[in-house]
Design a protein around this motif. Structure first.
Motif, PDB file in Angstrom:
ATOM      1  N   GLY B 468       6.843 -21.343  75.019  1.00 19.92           N
ATOM      2  CA  GLY B 468       5.409 -21.131  75.013  1.00 19.92           C
ATOM      3  C   GLY B 468       4.759 -21.812  76.203  1.00 19.92           C
ATOM      4  O   GLY B 468       5.403 -22.569  76.923  1.00 19.92           O
ATOM      5  N   GLY B 507      -3.103 -18.694  86.269  1.00 23.47           N
ATOM      6  CA  GLY B 507      -2.507 -17.446  85.829  1.00 23.47           C
ATOM      7  C   GLY B 507      -1.129 -17.236  86.417  1.00 23.47           C
ATOM      8  O   GLY B 507      -0.190 -16.850  85.723  1.00 23.47           O
ATOM      9  N   GLU B 508      -1.006 -17.537  87.710  1.00 30.88           N
ATOM     10  CA  GLU B 508       0.268 -17.349  88.393  1.00 30.88           C
ATOM     11  C   GLU B 508       1.347 -18.233  87.753  1.00 30.88           C
ATOM     12  O   GLU B 508       2.460 -17.777  87.446  1.00 30.88           O
ATOM     13  N   ALA B 510       1.348 -19.644  84.720  1.00 33.13           N
ATOM     14  CA  ALA B 510       1.650 -19.195  83.357  1.00 33.13           C
ATOM     15  C   ALA B 510       2.576 -17.988  83.402  1.00 33.13           C
ATOM     16  O   ALA B 510       3.528 -17.884  82.624  1.00 33.13           O
ATOM     17  N   LEU B 514       6.276 -17.767  81.686  1.00 36.61           N
ATOM     18  CA  LEU B 514       6.570 -16.751  80.671  1.00 36.61           C
ATOM     19  C   LEU B 514       6.500 -15.371  81.314  1.00 36.61           C
ATOM     20  O   LEU B 514       5.548 -14.636  81.106  1.00 36.61           O
ATOM     21  N   GLU B 516       6.619 -11.575  82.088  1.00 34.72           N
ATOM     22  CA  GLU B 516       6.461 -10.375  81.258  1.00 34.72           C
ATOM     23  C   GLU B 516       5.614 -10.616  80.014  1.00 34.72           C
ATOM     24  O   GLU B 516       5.246  -9.694  79.325  1.00 34.72           O
ATOM     25  N   THR B 517       5.320 -11.883  79.679  1.00 33.34           N
ATOM     26  CA  THR B 517       4.529 -12.131  78.480  1.00 33.34           C
ATOM     27  C   THR B 517       3.119 -12.542  78.855  1.00 33.34           C
ATOM     28  O   THR B 517       2.142 -12.027  78.323  1.00 33.34           O
ATOM     29  N   ALA B 518       3.004 -13.481  79.787  1.00 35.28           N
ATOM     30  CA  ALA B 518       1.691 -14.034  80.099  1.00 35.28           C
ATOM     31  C   ALA B 518       0.871 -13.085  80.973  1.00 35.28           C
ATOM     32  O   ALA B 518      -0.354 -13.141  80.964  1.00 35.28           O
ATOM     33  N   GLN B 520      -0.016 -10.065  80.822  1.00 36.76           N
ATOM     34  CA  GLN B 520      -1.013  -9.190  80.188  1.00 36.76           C
ATOM     35  C   GLN B 520      -2.320  -9.931  79.886  1.00 36.76           C
ATOM     36  O   GLN B 520      -3.334  -9.301  79.618  1.00 36.76           O
ATOM     37  N   PHE B 521      -2.293 -11.266  79.936  1.00 37.17           N
ATOM     38  CA  PHE B 521      -3.496 -12.024  79.601  1.00 37.17           C
ATOM     39  C   PHE B 521      -4.249 -12.513  80.850  1.00 37.17           C
ATOM     40  O   PHE B 521      -5.150 -13.322  80.759  1.00 37.17           O
ATOM     41  N   LEU B 522      -3.826 -12.029  82.021  1.00 40.82           N
ATOM     42  CA  LEU B 522      -4.501 -12.462  83.242  1.00 40.82           C
ATOM     43  C   LEU B 522      -5.774 -11.643  83.441  1.00 40.82           C
ATOM     44  O   LEU B 522      -5.876 -10.506  83.015  1.00 40.82           O
TER      45      LEU B 522
END
Lengths: 160, 532
Positions: B468, B507-508, B510, B514, B516-518, B520-522
């Motif tokens: 996580g 963002g970079e 994160a 993670l 392929e996971t993080a 999508q939340f950028l």
């Protein structure tokens, strides 16, 4: 680039729950102060200081934080990740891939039950990586738990 | 568990066949138990002997000794262990029999300890750990050869089972263990050639006084000693030597007494550190057993210890360079691993004791199997993060400084301004040092994050261990457009923070932790808007 906040707000009733919790805390403090002033020999300046502290707790805990927390507390569950944001002074965003989720718990306190609210806690293999969503509508919480349970049961490995 | 007959034969030669037969620990333990019980009851015995001698009844002392010896005998008689095909079991107790079982496929660590008493008799204590939080199984009193063979066998079997087949076992011959045990039990026999990753040089004891590692070891070792002293009823306040020292101090005057006291303290701490370092780390050796998939640590002067860390549970290393040690060019290394209880006393994750920094870095490189991980230049976190290092250090030192200035004005003691200024200077120096060391880097395999100054630590954590990401922003961090991004993991400290990352890099980072996971939340913003 920064992270955007998660998409979903928690239930609007969460504000009321948090405010009521604040009121209860204030009432407890008032009772304590009254008892201490009447039966203990608390001097006048100290009683006044107590009143000021209680006023601050009331303004903070009942009038400010419930609304601030409602603006900040968000959550999002996608096909492959859980994303939460919570806090008030310190704001924390947490992302966990669903493949790393170990348990999903729901918790309903006595007060939360009155408002039909639940808390969902998603744990991972890291003791410092659990995700908590407070103040969810009960039905929404059940949906989240059902979805996550299905997905985590399907993924293999020990999630470490 | 399936075993072919050939494999079943091999361990039986070592004296621990998986035949379900309960057996006792070595009869030589009959010599150790009474001595241990005697030490435990020493204070009581002394009291008994003194009481007996004044009363003219010396046989009281003898009864005391007999009870202690009897307890030791009883303990030996009531302790049995056995090996079943998939479990190790230990049973003890006379009336309430307790049986502790360790499933072999869950064995995570096998530690062999031999106190000076054990070594004199060629014995050892084997601790079998099945994971953090679980009770460990202790076989106190196998012969050194049995212990070493058992250790190798358990680790290899656990690994073979965990790998889900016997393919790995084909390369490991259990028969080797039966041939090799050293009768003196100095070195555990190896199943395959082990590569030496680190070997302590005796002259590195010079780093001992500059690190708390030796001191902690000394306290752990002498903790038992002080307990004996306390229980022996020596009253420090009524001690001639202590009183003499107090009188001597009064004669010297306050300032001299303080200086002498500080010097005595320094000498005491240095001696304790040297002693602890020598006792705990003498002949410290870190080896890698590729066939067994483990790192082995053997160490100790009087009490020798052999511990193992499974390579498949290793998630990285932590390189510690705390202040006095860094100033003399030293460092020490810890393993970041899952499923190992990490406490200072057992030092189960220590990979090197305080040693020269280049040696420690080389060891880290070999343990990680990545020649570039520690050479990677770290990315600084920019002016806002630097400013925060200064403000935080100055707030910490500024409050006592302000108190001193206030005291100087209230009691009109201008001399107090000098320490206040010194405190502020220290704050600036600390802030500068923290800002200089703060940084992080991402490689194909690792997150490397460095922070601190007095307790400077560089953590090298495998990215695949991330379960996580936590992005934390305090009120002041939000104002400074910074965030602390942590990698959450099951290993080591559970969270490895990268402190005060500029907002536009959150963002970079994160996304790197993670993949392929993080992503999508950028925020959907072109990165060019932040090019300033």
């Amino acid at each position: 680039m920064d992270l955007r906040p998660p998409t979903h707000f928690v239930s609007p009733r969460a504000r009321l729950l948090w405010a009521v919790e604040g009121v209860i805390g204030t009432v407890v403090l008032i009772v304590a102060l009254v008892l201490w002033t009447v039966f203990g020999d608390l001097g006048m300046p100290w009683t006044l200081l107590g009143v000021v502290v209680i006023l601050l707790v009331f303004v903070g805990g009942v009038l400010l934080t419930p609304f601030a927390r409602y603006r900040i507390h968000r959550w999002e569950v996608t096909d492959d990740a859980v994303y939460t944001q919570r806090g008030w002074l310190t704001i924390e965003q947490r992302i966990a891939p669903i493949s790393r989720v170990q348990t999903v718990d729901t918790e309903r306190g006595a007060l939360a039950r009155l408002f039909g609210l639940s808390t969902v806690t998603v744990t991972t293999a890291s003791a410092k990586g659990e995700l908590k969503i407070e103040g969810l509508d009960r039905a929404v919480a059940e949906d989240i738990v059902r979805d996550l349970t299905v997905v985590t049961a399907a993924s293999d490995g020990d999630a470490t | 568990m399936t075993m072919d007959p050939q494999e079943q034969q091999a361990p039986s030669a070592d004296g621990f066949p998986a035949d379900d037969v309960w057996r006792r620990l070595s009869t030589r333990m009959l010599l150790i138990h009474p001595v241990k019980e005697l030490i435990r009851f020493l204070p009581a015995l002394i009291a008994v002997v003194i009481a007996g001698s004044t009363g003219g009844q010396k046989w009281w002392g003898l009864i005391g000794v007999a009870i202690a010896v009897g307890l030791g005998l009883l303990r030996w008689l009531t302790t049995r262990y056995r090996f079943t095909p998939d479990q190790v079991q230990l049973r003890h107790g006379l009336l309430n029999t307790t049986t502790v079982s360790a499933p072999i496929d869950r064995v995570r660590s096998v530690d062999v300890t031999a106190s000076i008493l054990h070594r004199a008799l060629g014995l050892a204590e084997v601790k079998i750990g099945t994971g953090a939080g679980e009770k460990e199984l202790k076989l106190d009193g196998l012969t050194a050869a049995e212990a070493a063979a058992l250790r190798g066998d358990l680790l290899h079997r656990s690994r073979a089972q965990a790998a889900g087949g016997s393919a790995a076992r084909g390369t490991v011959s259990n028969a080797d263990a039966a041939d090799q045990p050293d009768p003196a039990g100095r070195q555990p026999p190896s199943y395959s050639p082990e590569t030496v990753v680190y070997q302590l040089n005796p002259s590195w004891i010079r780093y001992a006084p500059f690190s708390p590692a030796g001191l902690i070891a000394a306290l752990a070792i002498f903790g038992i000693g002080s307990q004996v002293i306390n229980e022996s009823g020596i009253d420090w306040g009524d001690n001639g030597v202590v009183n003499g020292a107090a009188d001597f101090a009064r004669g010297l005057g306050v300032l001299a007494a303080i200086v002498v006291g500080l010097l005595a303290l320094v000498v005491f701490v240095v001696l304790l550190s040297l002693g602890g370092y020598l006792l705990a780390f003498h002949n410290f050796r870190l080896t890698r057993d590729d066939a067994g998939g483990t790192h082995h640590v053997t160490r100790g002067l009087l009490t020798t210890r052999a511990t193992s860390l499974e390579i498949r549970r290793l998630r990285g290393v932590a390189l510690h360079r705390p202040v006095p040690l860094r100033w003399v060019g030293g460092a020490r290394l810890e393993a970041i691993t899952t499923g190992v209880k990490d406490d200072d006393r057992t030092m189960s994750t220590t990979l090197t004791p305080p040693s020269p920094a280049p040696v420690v870095t080389a060891t880290a490189t070999r343990v990680l199997g990545d020649p570039h991980a520690l050479e990677q230049p770290l990315q600084p976190h920019g002016p806002a993060a630097t400013r925060r290092r200064y403000t935080r250090a100055l707030v910490g030192f500024g409050i006592p400084a302000a108190a001193l200035v206030a005291a100087a004005t209230v009691w009109s003691l201008p001399a107090l301004v000098i320490p206040a200024v010194l405190l502020l200077v220290l704050g600036v120096l600390l802030g500068r040092s923290r800002a200089r060391w703060l940084g992080h880097a991402i490689t194909d395999r690792f997150l490397i994050t460095r922070s601190g100054s007095l307790a400077l630590a560089t953590d090298v954590v495998e990215r695949r261990s991330a379960v996580g990401v936590v992005v934390r922003r305090s009120f002041f961090q939000r104002r400074a457009r910074l965030a602390t991004v942590s990698l959450a993991t099951a290993a080591g400290a559970k969270a490895y923070p990268v402190i005060d990352v500029p907002q536009q890099q959150v963002g970079e980072l994160a996304g790197q932790l993670l993949p392929e996971t993080a992503e999508q939340f950028l925020r959907d913003q072109p990165p060019t808007t932040h090019s300033a």
